[in-house]
Design a protein around this motif. Structure first.
Motif, PDB file in Angstrom:
ATOM      1  N   ALA A 138      42.636  74.902  77.459  1.00  0.00           N
ATOM      2  CA  ALA A 138      44.085  74.790  77.640  1.00  0.00           C
ATOM      3  C   ALA A 138      44.824  75.158  76.355  1.00  0.00           C
ATOM      4  O   ALA A 138      45.872  75.828  76.394  1.00  0.00           O
ATOM      5  CB  ALA A 138      44.454  73.377  78.072  1.00  0.00           C
ATOM      6  N   ALA A 152      44.576  70.498  80.721  1.00  0.00           N
ATOM      7  CA  ALA A 152      44.482  70.010  79.343  1.00  0.00           C
ATOM      8  C   ALA A 152      43.609  68.764  79.242  1.00  0.00           C
ATOM      9  O   ALA A 152      42.986  68.527  78.199  1.00  0.00           O
ATOM     10  CB  ALA A 152      45.874  69.716  78.794  1.00  0.00           C
ATOM     11  N   PRO A 190      40.426  70.554  77.283  1.00  0.00           N
ATOM     12  CA  PRO A 190      41.495  70.635  76.269  1.00  0.00           C
ATOM     13  C   PRO A 190      41.431  71.895  75.411  1.00  0.00           C
ATOM     14  O   PRO A 190      42.467  72.461  75.063  1.00  0.00           O
ATOM     15  CB  PRO A 190      41.291  69.376  75.428  1.00  0.00           C
ATOM     16  N   TYR A 206      49.698  70.544  80.845  1.00  0.00           N
ATOM     17  CA  TYR A 206      49.864  69.372  79.977  1.00  0.00           C
ATOM     18  C   TYR A 206      50.702  68.240  80.579  1.00  0.00           C
ATOM     19  O   TYR A 206      50.552  67.084  80.170  1.00  0.00           O
ATOM     20  CB  TYR A 206      50.507  69.803  78.651  1.00  0.00           C
TER      21      TYR A 206
END
Length: 456
Positions: free
Chosen positions: A354, A347, A351, A415
């Protein structure tokens, strides 16, 4: 009929493109154009009839349900090509041949979705299976790929033998291969017919990796090149499921009350083994293999119920499951490490990738507002409408809760754990992933807009 002819022709075209076209980008463009043509021709057949008028009465029936399912398969194949076609280059030098085999698989899926003869079902299953044996072993320098291909071939040949024996027994009992003329169950069925039905149940359960005939799935999915595991676990699986449902509805529908309990037991066993075993996996790829077994358990609920909700639900499930799984495998094939730890910190590094991966995982887990949730809802409601075996609904919900554990391990790694997950993700790849994520949300939010095309 349009899609069957064109997919077979494009399979031959892709074989020759390897000789005539030296640029891999051109080969890829021809393959994508072929899928677009397939989709357009199939939509045209839904709206105005077939372009090719070939007498296939008693062998194939191209009704709206099968044509609609073909659209789902072609859309998912298009997404598959756009996301992962470049990754096929890493497998081996036979780039064009890979596309040719996939087009032959699509021809088989059309046959399996539209058959009215047991012989056509057999031919369709084999046209799907034989290219898969080759694609599984296409990474020739990888011993695991070779082992997976050999195991898949041997187990597949065994299940084919069961299917042929079942077909022979049913033909001997009824005197016909036509599933709509058999009428098994309108009178007391004889022993050969029941034995044939059981053999077909076992062989089709093997093809869709339903327990206890699932044992080949983890090793084959794990050993095959990841880019081909994707199509094996999605498009092929859902296509065989449609054939499974058509077979038992048309040929054995009058015996529904007889085999319903058998299917309920197989579905429950598949959900149990798939979900519990997936919990203990340390590789995301192998976890997805066991996950596909558990997803097969949910799809078996459509066979169990065999009503209008089941009919709509299996179409939604095919689309939802295929889109989410293709996107996850597209991400996985570009990862350096297939373990859960390989996703640590993704992440922070990527990002957008993800986020899309999270949406796809939430869909597979059946979280609300995703296509996976609404498709599972249709399956459970189909079982509820039968008024039988409500324990199966409760058990399926419990198993869905168990699946959240191993799915959420990937989200946790991305995350909430530190790491340096690496992935090759260009702008085009990210845009395509976002499109898939949007489709998953739209199908989950407005399923009626998809099902409208089944009835318009």
């Amino acid at each position: 009929m349009n899609a069957l002819i064109i997919s077979a022709v494009f399979g031959v075209i892709m074989m020759f493109s390897g000789i005539l076209l030296k640029n891999k980008g051109s080969i890829r463009a021809v393959a994508i154009a072929g899928v677009l043509l397939l989709l357009a021709a199939n939509i045209a057949e839904m709206c105005s009839g077939p372009l090719f008028h070939i007498p296939v009465e008693g062998m194939l029936r191209f009704e709206r349900f099968s044509l609609f399912f073909n659209n789902i398969v072609f859309v998912c194949t298009l997404v598959y090509f756009l996301l992962t076609a470049r990754d096929m280059e890493k497998v081996g030098a036979d780039y064009a041949e890979y596309f040719a085999l996939i087009f032959f698989i699509l021809a088989g899926t059309v046959m399996v979705a539209s058959f009215t003869s047991l012989l056509i079902l057999f031919l369709g299953i084999e046209i799907i299976s034989i290219p898969l044996y080759i694609l599984t072993g296409s990474d020739k320098k990888n011993l695991r790929s070779n082992e997976a291909s050999l195991k898949y071939f041997l187990m597949g040949a065994f299940s084919t033998g069961l299917m042929l024996m079942g077909i022979a027994l049913i033909y001997g009992s009824t005197g016909t291969f036509n599933t709509t003329l058999m009428s098994i169950g309108t009178k007391t069925p004889d022993l050969p017919a029941v034995a044939g039905m059981l053999l077909l149940l076992f062989s089709m359960s093997f093809k869709v990796s339903a327990a206890p005939f699932h044992f080949w799935t983890p090793d084959v999915y794990d050993g095959a090149p990841t880019v081909f595991t994707s199509i094996m676990a999605t498009i092929v699986k859902v296509s065989v499921f449609i054939g499974f449902i058509r077979l038992f509805q048309d040929a054995f529908g009058h015996l529904h009350n007889t085999w319903q309990l058998w299917v309920a037991v197989v579905a429950a066993l598949t959900l149990l083994i798939g979900n519990i075993t997936a919990v203990f996996q340390q590789s995301v790829k192998r976890m997805l293999a066991y996950s596909s077994i558990s997803q097969a358990g949910f799809m078996l609920l459509a066979l169990f119920a065999m009503n209008s909700n089941a009919k709509e639900g299996i179409l939604l499930y095919s689309l939802a499951y295929s889109l989410a799984s293709i996107a996850i495998f597209a991400v996985l094939v570009r990862m350096a490490d297939y373990s859960f730890e390989g996703f640590n910190g993704l992440a922070r590094q990527q990002p957008l990738v993800a986020a899309v991966t999270t949406i796809c995982i939430l869909s597979l887990a059946g979280i609300p507002l995703t296509a996976g949730f609404i498709s599972k809802f249709y399956m459970l409601s189909a079982v509820m409408l039968t008024g039988k075996y409500l324990w199966l609904v409760i058990f399926a919900v419990v198993m869905a809760a168990v699946s959240a554990y191993y799915y959420f391990r990937v989200i946790q790694a991305m995350y909430f754990k530190d790491g340096n997950a690496t992935i090759e993700a260009g702008t085009g790849f990210k845009v395509l992933l976002v499109v898939v994520a949007v489709l998953i949300i739209l199908v989950g939010t407005f399923p009626s807009s998809i099902l409208y095309w089944l009835y318009f």
